[in-house]
Structure formats: C-alpha cells, structure tokens
Design a protein around this motif. Sequence first.
Motif, mmCIF file in Angstrom:
data_model
loop_
_atom_site.group_PDB
_atom_site.id
_atom_site.type_symbol
_atom_site.label_atom_id
_atom_site.label_comp_id
_atom_site.label_asym_id
_atom_site.label_seq_id
_atom_site.Cartn_x
_atom_site.Cartn_y
_atom_site.Cartn_z
ATOM 1 N N ALA A 136 4.108 7.945 -11.743
ATOM 2 C CA ALA A 136 4.943 6.601 -11.234
ATOM 3 C C ALA A 136 4.182 6.524 -9.575
ATOM 4 C CB ALA A 136 5.920 7.221 -10.887
ATOM 5 N N HIS A 137 3.096 8.656 -9.293
ATOM 6 C CA HIS A 137 3.051 8.763 -8.225
ATOM 7 C C HIS A 137 1.220 7.935 -8.648
ATOM 8 C CE1 HIS A 137 1.620 9.671 -4.462
ATOM 9 N NE2 HIS A 137 0.702 10.741 -4.777
ATOM 10 N N ALA A 138 0.753 7.411 -9.321
ATOM 11 C CA ALA A 138 -0.137 6.442 -9.710
ATOM 12 C C ALA A 138 -0.287 4.898 -9.318
ATOM 13 C CB ALA A 138 -1.286 6.812 -10.520
ATOM 14 N N LEU A 139 0.654 4.526 -9.986
ATOM 15 C CA LEU A 139 1.190 3.463 -9.204
ATOM 16 C C LEU A 139 1.965 3.007 -8.344
ATOM 17 C CD1 LEU A 139 1.741 0.403 -10.855
ATOM 18 C CD2 LEU A 139 4.252 1.366 -12.043
ATOM 19 N N ASN A 140 2.584 3.900 -7.832
ATOM 20 C CA ASN A 140 2.255 3.224 -6.479
ATOM 21 C C ASN A 140 1.558 3.368 -5.412
ATOM 22 O OD1 ASN A 140 5.283 2.864 -7.204
ATOM 23 N ND2 ASN A 140 5.617 5.075 -7.041
ATOM 24 N N LEU A 141 0.427 3.815 -6.231
ATOM 25 C CA LEU A 141 -0.755 3.545 -4.738
ATOM 26 C C LEU A 141 -1.444 2.744 -5.337
ATOM 27 C CD1 LEU A 141 -2.148 8.033 -5.140
ATOM 28 C CD2 LEU A 141 -1.067 6.937 -3.424
ATOM 29 N N VAL A 142 -1.614 2.081 -6.883
ATOM 30 C CA VAL A 142 -2.711 1.457 -6.891
ATOM 31 C C VAL A 142 -2.229 -0.124 -5.815
ATOM 32 C CG1 VAL A 142 -2.420 -0.251 -8.639
ATOM 33 C CG2 VAL A 142 -3.292 2.172 -9.126
ATOM 34 N N LEU A 143 -0.424 -0.008 -5.877
ATOM 35 C CA LEU A 143 0.296 -1.227 -5.086
ATOM 36 C C LEU A 143 -0.518 -0.984 -3.456
ATOM 37 C CD1 LEU A 143 4.255 -0.955 -6.741
ATOM 38 C CD2 LEU A 143 2.239 -2.246 -7.459
ATOM 39 N N ILE A 188 -5.769 -4.550 1.076
ATOM 40 C CA ILE A 188 -7.222 -4.938 0.580
ATOM 41 C C ILE A 188 -6.576 -6.456 1.119
ATOM 42 C CG2 ILE A 188 -8.277 -5.997 -1.158
ATOM 43 C CD1 ILE A 188 -8.773 -3.085 -2.348
ATOM 44 N N SER A 189 -5.338 -6.719 0.928
ATOM 45 C CA SER A 189 -5.323 -8.004 0.231
ATOM 46 C C SER A 189 -4.750 -8.646 2.615
ATOM 47 C CB SER A 189 -3.385 -8.369 0.231
ATOM 48 O OG SER A 189 -2.076 -7.777 1.409
ATOM 49 N N PHE A 190 -5.097 -7.775 3.648
ATOM 50 C CA PHE A 190 -4.988 -8.201 4.732
ATOM 51 C C PHE A 190 -6.453 -9.220 5.370
ATOM 52 C CE2 PHE A 190 -1.557 -5.044 5.500
ATOM 53 C CZ PHE A 190 -1.166 -5.159 6.863
ATOM 54 N N LEU A 191 -7.365 -8.506 4.394
ATOM 55 C CA LEU A 191 -8.854 -9.977 4.157
ATOM 56 C C LEU A 191 -8.714 -11.213 3.975
ATOM 57 C CD1 LEU A 191 -9.824 -6.403 4.198
ATOM 58 C CD2 LEU A 191 -12.039 -7.738 3.929
ATOM 59 N N PHE A 192 -7.104 -10.930 2.762
ATOM 60 C CA PHE A 192 -7.684 -12.569 2.597
ATOM 61 C C PHE A 192 -5.531 -13.421 2.888
ATOM 62 C CE2 PHE A 192 -9.646 -9.674 -0.780
ATOM 63 C CZ PHE A 192 -10.188 -10.281 -0.303
ATOM 64 N N ILE A 193 -4.945 -13.069 3.468
ATOM 65 C CA ILE A 193 -4.084 -13.500 3.962
ATOM 66 C C ILE A 193 -4.520 -14.145 5.751
ATOM 67 C CG2 ILE A 193 -1.223 -13.265 4.711
ATOM 68 C CD1 ILE A 193 -1.122 -11.344 2.876
ATOM 69 N N ILE A 246 2.536 -1.570 -0.263
ATOM 70 C CA ILE A 246 2.911 -0.050 1.219
ATOM 71 C C ILE A 246 3.187 0.720 1.326
ATOM 72 C CG2 ILE A 246 1.908 0.340 3.595
ATOM 73 C CD1 ILE A 246 -0.099 -2.162 3.925
ATOM 74 N N GLY A 247 5.407 0.153 1.225
ATOM 75 C CA GLY A 247 6.004 0.572 1.330
ATOM 76 C C GLY A 247 5.863 1.268 -0.272
ATOM 77 N N PHE A 248 5.750 1.070 -1.267
ATOM 78 C CA PHE A 248 6.882 1.457 -2.213
ATOM 79 C C PHE A 248 5.229 3.296 -1.944
ATOM 80 C CE2 PHE A 248 9.307 -1.104 -3.957
ATOM 81 C CZ PHE A 248 9.620 -0.563 -5.121
ATOM 82 N N ALA A 249 4.176 2.686 -1.576
ATOM 83 C CA ALA A 249 3.107 3.795 -1.685
ATOM 84 C C ALA A 249 3.239 4.680 -0.743
ATOM 85 C CB ALA A 249 1.299 3.446 -1.638
ATOM 86 N N SER A 257 -9.891 3.824 -0.508
ATOM 87 C CA SER A 257 -9.038 5.682 -0.587
ATOM 88 C C SER A 257 -8.116 5.261 -1.600
ATOM 89 C CB SER A 257 -9.124 5.711 0.268
ATOM 90 O OG SER A 257 -9.179 7.013 1.292
ATOM 91 N N LEU A 258 -7.387 4.619 -1.049
ATOM 92 C CA LEU A 258 -5.895 4.521 -1.819
ATOM 93 C C LEU A 258 -6.000 4.814 -4.022
ATOM 94 C CD1 LEU A 258 -2.664 3.303 -0.476
ATOM 95 C CD2 LEU A 258 -2.977 5.273 -0.966
ATOM 96 N N LEU A 259 -7.117 3.400 -4.362
ATOM 97 C CA LEU A 259 -7.430 3.321 -5.148
ATOM 98 C C LEU A 259 -7.997 5.076 -5.972
ATOM 99 C CD1 LEU A 259 -9.294 -0.335 -5.789
ATOM 100 C CD2 LEU A 259 -6.739 0.343 -6.994
ATOM 101 N N LEU A 260 -9.159 5.372 -5.116
ATOM 102 C CA LEU A 260 -9.915 6.220 -5.474
ATOM 103 C C LEU A 260 -8.455 7.774 -6.149
ATOM 104 C CD1 LEU A 260 -12.404 6.959 -3.208
ATOM 105 C CD2 LEU A 260 -12.778 7.181 -5.540
ATOM 106 N N ALA A 261 -7.167 8.020 -4.859
ATOM 107 C CA ALA A 261 -6.812 9.023 -4.981
ATOM 108 C C ALA A 261 -5.715 8.252 -6.193
ATOM 109 C CB ALA A 261 -5.008 8.374 -4.057
ATOM 110 N N ALA A 262 -5.291 7.513 -6.707
ATOM 111 C CA ALA A 262 -4.713 6.841 -8.222
ATOM 112 C C ALA A 262 -5.651 7.629 -8.813
ATOM 113 C CB ALA A 262 -4.697 5.389 -8.456
ATOM 114 N N VAL A 263 -6.644 7.375 -9.099
ATOM 115 C CA VAL A 263 -7.513 8.434 -9.847
ATOM 116 C C VAL A 263 -6.918 9.025 -9.959
ATOM 117 C CG1 VAL A 263 -9.554 8.048 -10.996
ATOM 118 C CG2 VAL A 263 -8.650 5.927 -10.013
#
Length: 497
Positions: free
Chosen positions: A382-389, A395-400, A413-416, A481-487
């Motif tokens: 559950a924690h890994a999934l939420n960190l990936v979200l 990252i999407s801030f750069l594309f919106i 971000i809320g789930f994480a 950094s959050l992706l590394l946390a999920a791993v």
Amino acid sequence: MQQQKPDLSFWQIWNMCFGFLGIQFGFALQNGNVSRIFQTLGASVDEIPILWVAAPLTGLIVQPIIGYWSDKTWGKLGRRRPFFLYGAILTTLSLLVMPNSPTLWIAAGVLWIMDASINVTMEPFRALVGDNLNEKQRASGYSMQSFFIGVGAVVASALPWMMTNWFGVSNTAPAGQIPESVKYAFYFGGAILFIAVMWTILKTREYSPTELARFDTPAKQQSTQNSSLKVINFAKGALIFGVMGGVLLSSVATFELEKELYLLAGLLLSFALVQLIAGVLQNKNRIAGGFYQVIYDVFTMPNTMRQLAVVQFFSWFSLFAMWIYTTSAVTSFHYGTTDTTSQAYNNGADWVGVLFAAYNGFAALAAICIPMMVKRIGLKGAHALNLVLGAIALISFLFITDPTLLWLPMVGIGFAWASILSLPYAMLSNSLPSHKMGVFMGIFNFFIVIPQLLAASILGLILRQLFENQPIYALLIGGVSLLLAAVSVLRIKTTIA
C-alpha cells in the motif's frame, strides 16, 4: 505475563487523534505561507531553502529530547498530554507573531520558535497512538491522524484565499508588508490549534508505565535487555564524519563553492562531535544521562527502523522540495511572474494555498481508503503504491500548463501524503518496546529532518547549476525522489506484511 491491549472504540480513537486537526492548522499555514512571507520581506528564490532550514533543524533537536522526556514523565495529565499542552500554547503564540514580522530575519527566527513548538506537541501524539492501540489497530490509528491532518490542512491552506474571496480581505499589500488575508488566516489558525489540542487532552486517558510494561511482547523485552550490553565504537564514526565534514568545509572555503554547502559541512562535523562526546561518556561509564541514552538508541535502533530510514529519507526530501518551491514554481512557470507585489504573483500564491488544501483534502479521503488497501496488499504494498502516485503527480507539474488543472496532481500527492503520515509509523510502532516508544519516535524524526536539511543545502545549488534557477524543476526532483522511496519500501525485510 504479557497482556493484549483491548480494542478502542471508533470515538476513543477519534478523540485521541483530534488534536492533530489543530496541529495541522499550524503546520499547513507554515508550509503554505512562510515562503510567501519570506519573499514579501525581501528574500530571493535561491535564499528560501536556507531560511527554511530552521524548521527541520529544530525538529532534529527537539523531537528526540521530547520523546525521551515524555517516556519518563507521569503526572496528573499523564505521560504525553503535558507536552501537548505546553506545545499548543507556544505554537499558538508563534502563529500570532509570524505574520507581523517586520523584517526577514525576525520572520526566520519566529519560524524557528514555531516549528520547535509544533514538534513539542506533535512527537508525543505519534507515541500516544503506539501507547494506546494494539498492533492490529495501529494502522487505523495513524490513518485517523492522517484524516485529521487532511481535514485541518484543507481549511488552513485555503484560509488566505477564503479571506480574500469570501470575506473581501485584501490579498495585496505595499512592498515589504504582509497582506491582511495572511494575517487573519494565522490568527484563526492559532485559535483552532489550541482548541483541538485541548479536546484531546481532556477526552483521552493514557496507560500508566506499569500497565504498558505488561503489554510488551517477550521478544521486545528481551531485545531491549540484550541491546543494553552492547559497546559502540563511537570513535570510528566520529573520525569518519569529522574527516568528511572537514574536507567539505575546507573545499567550500578554498574553491568558493556555494554557501549552502557550509550547512552540510556543519551537519557532518556536528554529528562527529556528538559521537565523540558519547564515546567519552561511554569510556567513563557515565551512561545514565539523557544525552547518552538518545545517542545510544540511535545506534541500537530496531532493524525495521533502519530499513524504514531509507524510505523516509527519499519521501521527505521530496516533500521539502514541494513545500519550499511550489509557490515560486507555480507563480513563475504557470503565472509568468516573480514580482511579489503584482496581482498575478499573489493570485498564483493564493492558488498554491488552494492546491495545498486540495491535496490535504484528498489525503483525508485517502486516510479512509488506506486501511482497506492495507488489508488487501499489506503495509508495504500500500505504501509503495501511494508513493508512486505521488511521484507521478509531482512530475506532471512540468507538463500541465493551465494552472486551473493543477488540482489533478493533488490527488496523487494526497494519497502519498496520507500514506507517509501513517504507514511508516504503523510499521515502526509494532517493533518498539513501550518504555522507549517516545524516544524512538523522536529518533525516527531524524530521517525526516536530515533529508530536509540536505534539500536546504543542495536544492538551490542544483537548480542554479543544472536548471537555470527555475524552481519548477525542484518538483521534478521531488518526483524522482518519491520513486526511489517506493522502491525502498519493497526492499524492507520485516515480519510485517
């Protein structure tokens, strides 16, 4: 003989966690508005990280001390509740003073006091859940805290926007002055914080130290007894960190490197000094004092805690990048201005407050979902999934490009955020002896604070050297950094699912 803690009712858990509603009012007002206050009082974008260093540094010092003291406290108000009261009083006063700071350095000093006060209150709240709930209820207890954090932050983060759009309070002011909307938001937040914490103080009981000792498993008791016999080679660590700090310090001075690196050098040298002092105390057999006990516990922490330290490091590095750079990122990238007196800048800053409210609102919803996620895929999954979200969201801030659509990443971000505030503590508290719940929770805060201090030391440098000082890329770094946390979560080896 070991006894099982009885299940608490929904409303008992509710009352026990309700004070976090107030704590989050202070925390969210701080996170959403202090960078704005700093910039209004004359700070440049690349100065903001070093000014924010007060917040994590106070937590580094205060939380283990408060945890150690609260473990050994028992009086009319109980074990943890006296610290709730003192911290709430000081935090409320700080919230009243912060928006009236006349200069930048006074604001930085008030931030130091305010964050120390929040930590005095917050650390025992974490330990209280571990004290009062059995293992099967702890995930729900920490999720309830996340729920109140989310609900409190929704209102607190949006308060400046609400003051302007609902009550007609001005969100602009002459150069160097804090807008009235920010001031009234801090006043209201201070009142709510005090009332909510007092509710928990009056509505919650605590187990006595004797009762708690009966709830410890034989494995935890035996682990504590064995660890008290260990001799630690503090001299080796002092030498390693001393050399690293000295080399870095001399390099910064010799080659005129960025001044933020002085902070990193200072942290390395300070840790070397701390180990040196602990080694002297150990050699003289002066090991009964609080200083030695806290440092000793740092080196003898449970294995689960060591594994979670890596997860916390990457998680909180990301969060700190988001907190200190979102305002400047959104105002410059999405609103196209860095002029703090302009209407566009202040509209963008207010929108960031709304976005912060949104992710905390989604965190409140996530807190309801997380116990169900844990039942299906376990704590780690559950924690890994939420960190990936959360990573995808940052990252999407750069594309919106349309700022009105920035509420979409707030879901992830809320789930994480809800997960970071609950699941690591559920995993940790299940591995801790009751008589050291507070001090280990305080030490666990090291792995929240250290990445924040590192971020304050190097994020400005990274942005200047690699990204032409564009703060939007701090959010990209946070996502990675959050992706590394999920791993790292998935690599934890523990008996907990």
